[in-house]
Design a protein around this motif. Sequence first.
Motif: not given
Length: 379
Positions: A294-298, A356-366
């Motif tokens: 439901d939410y993408f947190l990049p 019930g909503e789902k949040l997908l979090c994304y954390v990159p590191e260079s």
Amino acid sequence: MNNVYINNVQKYMPNEPVFNDDIEDYLGCIGGKKSKARKIVLRSNGIKRRFYVLEKGTQKALYSNARLTANAIRKLENDNFKLDDLECLSCGTTSPDQLMPNHALMVHGELKLDEIEVLSAAGICLSGINALKYVYYAVKCGEIKSGVSTGSETASAILSAKNFEEESKNLQDLEQNPQVAFEKDFLRWMLSDGAGAMLLQDKPNEHKDSLKIEWIDALSYAGEMPVCMYSGGEVDKNSFSGWRNYTQDQVMEKSLLSVSQDVKLLNENIVEYTVVKPLRKILKKRDIKVEDVDYFLPHYSSEFFKDKLYAGLKEVGFEIPFEKWFTNLTQFGNTGSASIYIILEELFNSGKLKKGEKLLCYVPESGRFSTAFMLLEVV
């Protein structure tokens, strides 16, 4: 195994916001000259304002990293949770105030709490979520009932012009342009300060929403990728040499304690090694479908990477439309390890979330190309 819930998320931003035209009033001008890269980098990254611990004009730090972090943690206290009940403190940062003792111990000292378990996670952007994962595991296996994790940065203290004086003088003596290399100057317009804190417990809130942690996956590709973002050393012909291999004069003349980034290496590999390869692996491991999100947190460092990230998601068949994306990069800047905390704090406290909503979090590191994905459910 216990379920683990994020029951509170708070942030602490130092001082007043700093807008683009005022950055050098805080960071100073290297070699006494305005940066040629500033406008180009700011145009690409899309950041409109950020926060610094530095005082305008003096480059004096008004907050230590430990104090900034402690201030965010104190905001977690309410009628249902007191810091005296805390069992574990886990802190991640790229920019500790000192080499020793570790950052988390200094935060513990700022809070003046009784004996608790303390862990410090080193690294760059992933240090914040690695700190979170430690508390997640501790609660999940039943070792503790509640713990706090943090991510925090005081990058401005590293990016201050005073840290480049010797290098600038050396370049002038050699009759070269006193501006430092783009790999260093680039980051002066990218990084910001701030701190975030999360309260994790084995039971959800009774009278308000919580975020149940479904899973956290973190993967490193350092086994096949070279150093890309670094501090405290120098890349020389594909090898890396730490600052202890240099004399004190060389450390200052080369600004080895500043932050550098191989921009070309970053642009060519960041999507492949923080989205495409890891997400393919995670999708095989986890039962998650794109329609479940439901939410993408990049957390990305620049608006420049937004379309590239979207293309990477599309490549692995996990295309999340932009209307589901939630980020506050333009208003708070790239706060490194604190970014996912600061993004999540705004959404968690917005009143927008529904059970019930789902949040997908994304954390990159260079740093040497690592990434983390985390799935949360509103309960």
